[in-house]
Scaffold this motif. Structure first.
Motif, PDB file in Angstrom:
ATOM      1  N   LEU A 253       3.837  -1.859  10.118  1.00 12.18           N
ATOM      2  CA  LEU A 253       4.061  -2.468   8.811  1.00 12.18           C
ATOM      3  C   LEU A 253       5.131  -1.734   8.021  1.00 12.18           C
ATOM      4  CD1 LEU A 253       2.942  -4.867   7.219  1.00 12.18           C
ATOM      5  CD2 LEU A 253       1.328  -3.302   6.144  1.00 12.18           C
ATOM      6  N   TYR A 254       5.176  -0.410   8.190  1.00  9.54           N
ATOM      7  CA  TYR A 254       6.199   0.382   7.503  1.00  9.54           C
ATOM      8  C   TYR A 254       7.592  -0.063   7.965  1.00  9.54           C
ATOM      9  CZ  TYR A 254       8.469   4.554   5.524  1.00  9.54           C
ATOM     10  OH  TYR A 254       9.257   5.411   4.801  1.00  9.54           O
TER      11      TYR A 254
ATOM     12  N   THR B  69       0.386   3.320   3.623  1.00  8.96           N
ATOM     13  CA  THR B  69       0.974   2.943   4.910  1.00  8.96           C
ATOM     14  C   THR B  69       1.866   4.075   5.424  1.00  8.96           C
ATOM     15  OG1 THR B  69       0.960   0.620   4.230  1.00  8.96           O
ATOM     16  CG2 THR B  69       2.351   1.195   6.094  1.00  8.96           C
ATOM     17  N   LYS B  70       1.630   4.492   6.651  1.00 11.83           N
ATOM     18  CA  LYS B  70       2.347   5.636   7.232  1.00 11.83           C
ATOM     19  C   LYS B  70       3.645   5.202   7.913  1.00 11.83           C
ATOM     20  CE  LYS B  70      -1.059   8.238   5.993  1.00 11.83           C
ATOM     21  NZ  LYS B  70      -0.907   9.062   4.763  1.00 11.83           N
TER      22      LYS B  70
ATOM     23  N   SER C 195       0.803  -1.219   0.000  1.00 12.50           N
ATOM     24  CA  SER C 195       0.000   0.000   0.000  1.00 12.50           C
ATOM     25  C   SER C 195       0.840   1.274   0.000  1.00 12.50           C
ATOM     26  CB  SER C 195      -0.914   0.016   1.225  1.00 12.50           C
ATOM     27  OG  SER C 195      -1.645   1.226   1.285  1.00 12.50           O
TER      28      SER C 195
ATOM     29  N   GLY D 283       4.518   5.088   1.226  1.00 12.31           N
ATOM     30  CA  GLY D 283       4.044   3.900   1.914  1.00 12.31           C
ATOM     31  C   GLY D 283       5.050   2.764   1.887  1.00 12.31           C
ATOM     32  N   ILE D 284       4.552   1.569   1.609  1.00 15.82           N
ATOM     33  CA  ILE D 284       5.406   0.379   1.590  1.00 15.82           C
ATOM     34  C   ILE D 284       6.535   0.521   0.574  1.00 15.82           C
ATOM     35  CG2 ILE D 284       5.469  -2.081   1.008  1.00 15.82           C
ATOM     36  CD1 ILE D 284       4.237  -1.456   3.735  1.00 15.82           C
TER      37      ILE D 284
ATOM     38  N   GLU E 285       3.549   3.435  11.295  1.00 16.18           N
ATOM     39  CA  GLU E 285       2.900   2.129  11.425  1.00 16.18           C
ATOM     40  C   GLU E 285       3.928   1.005  11.500  1.00 16.18           C
ATOM     41  OE1 GLU E 285      -0.373   1.385   8.711  1.00 16.18           O
ATOM     42  OE2 GLU E 285      -0.615   3.540   8.379  1.00 16.18           O
TER      43      GLU E 285
END
Length: 347
Positions: free
Chosen positions: A97-98, A91-92, A88, A122-123, A95
């Protein structure tokens, strides 16, 4: 790896000319670069004589220019393994996930790979942040929103900006040695399913596809459940097709999955109806016998044979010393082909 991809983005080599009768195959194995260039020019002339409209010819012209330029850029990094990251753009940086994407970018570069992303935020930015500018490649797309080159790759000679999604997707797949999918929206699913479709149907070289989530994340676990409970249960895919991807929430496991795929296996090529697997080291006689017994279902005639480089592979001298495993592949069960490659790597 790169030699096969650069010449054959779609592995089956025997294609009918100009969309003709698929039963009328032609052999282009002896074609030179000049021969193929001549065909491109002849096709362009036929567009005019066919009365193609301005819009159609403009589309082909723009796509050809984009591809030519991308080939030129990627040619500077031929022979260097690469991993494509999808995920994505929303994605910040704060986060979890980042951070996982940053960590993966860093670790895969340590393993010797360059990182290709869509070059946006993002990613994509996180993957480049982990890989750092020198080891990052960007293949951006022109959009009115969300898709501006991230600061890591902005202004770099390895940044390409495309007008068309289809040319961009071709470069993502053609130039990669693995794909890693992070959670994302429609675009991530589009790219992920297209990659799996190309591998499943043999329209791409074989490579690992890893679905990577944050620790404890459920995104890909739920996706995997859907694949198993809907697609597999309703026989829309084969059980072996589950081997075409893996799901994990561990960065190191994702890196190991990619490294293991190339532990013994190197690349593949079709030569006069036979599939040739090029290997980094030969397999033992006992392993060969195991393969003959366990994978007879994907070899409808003949047998699995160890061999040296075939005469038709003379245009790839860098791979001449690699041992080969050749057989008459049925060109259908690509999930089973992936299982065969896994077997070779384990053995």
């Amino acid at each position: 790896m790169d030699s096969e991809k650069s010449e054959n983005p779609e592995i089956p080599l025997e294609i009918p000319p100009y969309g003709g009768n698929p039963k009328r195959r032609r052999d282009t194995s002896n074609y030179s670069v000049e021969d193929f260039a001549r065909e491109i020019k002849e096709t362009a002339d036929k567009l005019v004589s066919d009365g193609a409209n301005r819009g159609d010819i403009k589309l082909i012209s723009s796509a050809l220019k984009e591809l030519r330029y991308c080939f030129k850029v990627f040619n500077n990094y031929k022979g260097r393994p690469k991993v494509t990251i999808f995920g994505s753009a929303r994605t910040k940086p704060q986060e979890k996930l980042y951070k996982v994407a940053v960590d993966f970018g860093r670790e895969i570069v340590k393993a010797g790979y360059m990182v290709i992303t869509g070059a946006a935020s993002g990613i994509m930015e996180a993957g480049h942040e982990g890989a750092e500018r020198e080891m990052s490649i960007g293949v951006n797309i022109q959009l009115p929103f969300e898709q501006f080159a991230n600061p890591i790759i902005l202004g770099d000679q390895k940044l390409m900006t495309m007008k068309y999604f289809f040319t961009r997707k071709l470069m993502f797949v053609k130039e990669t040695d693995a794909v890693v999918l992070f959670p994302g929206g429609f675009g991530t699913h589009d790219e992920g399913f297209e990659v799996l479709t190309l591998i499943q149907t043999g329209k791409s070289h074989m490579f690992p596809v890893v679905c990577l989530d944050e620790p404890g994340g459920t995104y890909w676990k739920l996706w995997d459940n859907f694949i198993r409970e809907e697609l597999l249960a309703k026989k829309m895919i084969s059980p072996a097709d589950l081997s075409l991807y893996s799901v994990t929430d561990d960065v190191n496991e994702a890196v190991r999955e990619i490294q293991t795929f190339y532990r013994v296996y190197h690349s593949m090529r079709y030569v006069r109806g036979e599939l040739v697997l090029r290997l980094k080291q030969s397999i033992s006689p006992s392993t060969l016998e195991d393969i003959r017994a366990e994978y007879a279902d994907i070899c409808p005639s003949g047998n699995f044979e160890l061999t040296k480089a075939l005469p038709a592979e003379a245009n790839e001298p860098a791979l001449a010393d690699l041992p080969r495993l050749k057989f008459k592949f049925d060109r259908r069960a690509h999930g089973r082909l992936r299982q065969l490659i896994n077997h070779i790597n384990r053995a």
